[in-house]
Design an enzyme around this catalytic site. Sequence first.
Site, PDB file in Angstrom:
ATOM      1  N   GLY A 251      -2.898  48.318  47.191  1.00  0.00           N
ATOM      2  CA  GLY A 251      -1.900  46.579  47.592  1.00  0.00           C
ATOM      3  C   GLY A 251      -0.787  46.400  47.915  1.00  0.00           C
ATOM      4  O   GLY A 251      -1.079  45.302  47.902  1.00  0.00           O
ATOM      5  N   ASP A 252       0.111  46.948  47.683  1.00  0.00           N
ATOM      6  CA  ASP A 252       1.398  46.690  48.625  1.00  0.00           C
ATOM      7  C   ASP A 252       0.418  47.195  49.954  1.00  0.00           C
ATOM      8  O   ASP A 252       1.491  46.540  50.822  1.00  0.00           O
ATOM      9  CB  ASP A 252       1.832  48.227  48.019  1.00  0.00           C
ATOM     10  CG  ASP A 252       2.392  48.692  47.023  1.00  0.00           C
ATOM     11  OD1 ASP A 252       2.480  47.776  46.332  1.00  0.00           O
ATOM     12  OD2 ASP A 252       2.110  49.741  46.117  1.00  0.00           O
TER      13      ASP A 252
END
Length: 306
Positions: A251-252
Amino acid sequence: MIYTVTLNPSIDYVVNMNQLTEGAVNRVNTEHFYAGGKGINVSQILNQHEIDNIALGFISGFTGDFIQSSLHEKGIKTDFIQLKEGYSRINMKVKTLSDETEINGSGPKISNEEIEKLYQKLDGLTSEDTLVLAGSIPASLPDDFYEQIMKYVAPKQVKVIVDATKNLLLNVLKYQPFLIKPNHHEIAEMFNVTISSTEDLLHYGNQLKEMGAQNVLISMGGDGAILISETGEIYRSNVPKGTVKNSVGAGDSMVAGFIAGYQKDASYEEALRLGAASGSATAFSSDVATRGYIDELVSQINVTKL
């Protein structure tokens, strides 16, 4: 300049073994040490895209020294605040043939004096800068710390991107963050609902926009991602072919890829394409993705306008 904030960085100690047996001596097959933390992951992927950025946050002790030196070895700029006491945490991730177990440290206590030092660093930000707030807030800081930061930089018109969960995210929307990135599970949690269709996601994604978010990027795991842009346009991306090896940091990486794509072309369609490729590349890797692998996957990303 892009600044990432990681309030509670870690060393991620990742071990692989056939089986974990409680109450017995266990021996690992392989082990790796990584600098961890959501903001740090964003910095690493931005660095892969050759996007200049500076990692901010708090570090302490010999573990903090490792975090900083490992980032410097990768060419990532840091401006961490060195805490007087304690040690940056170690998060242990045990991967067996059938399961994955995590044991996360709590991290050091951060004093009011050290908090003030972070605000002093934020004083230099301008409307030309982007600030990424990512991850959880350590127990020694107030629960509304992200809100306090956003209120502090609001007069400077800094672009703020927030990747957090539940109330941490909901409570900052009144400060109109440039981008938020919940996943489909987090949206269900935030609104206490069951998400059963794309229409459901769009409905609640638009609610987040109405509450203040300028752009809403929703990751959906194996079903791709959806972007509801500030102009009201909606884009959806697919997922490239690959085997998931590591969900940590995906996600990052999507956030970082989105930033990189938007920086280069100011196109939301291209930002989503590069975000989807970056997130998938990390998910298919043992550590955060490399530029070469991201570029390889970009050609497999199809972005359609809904």
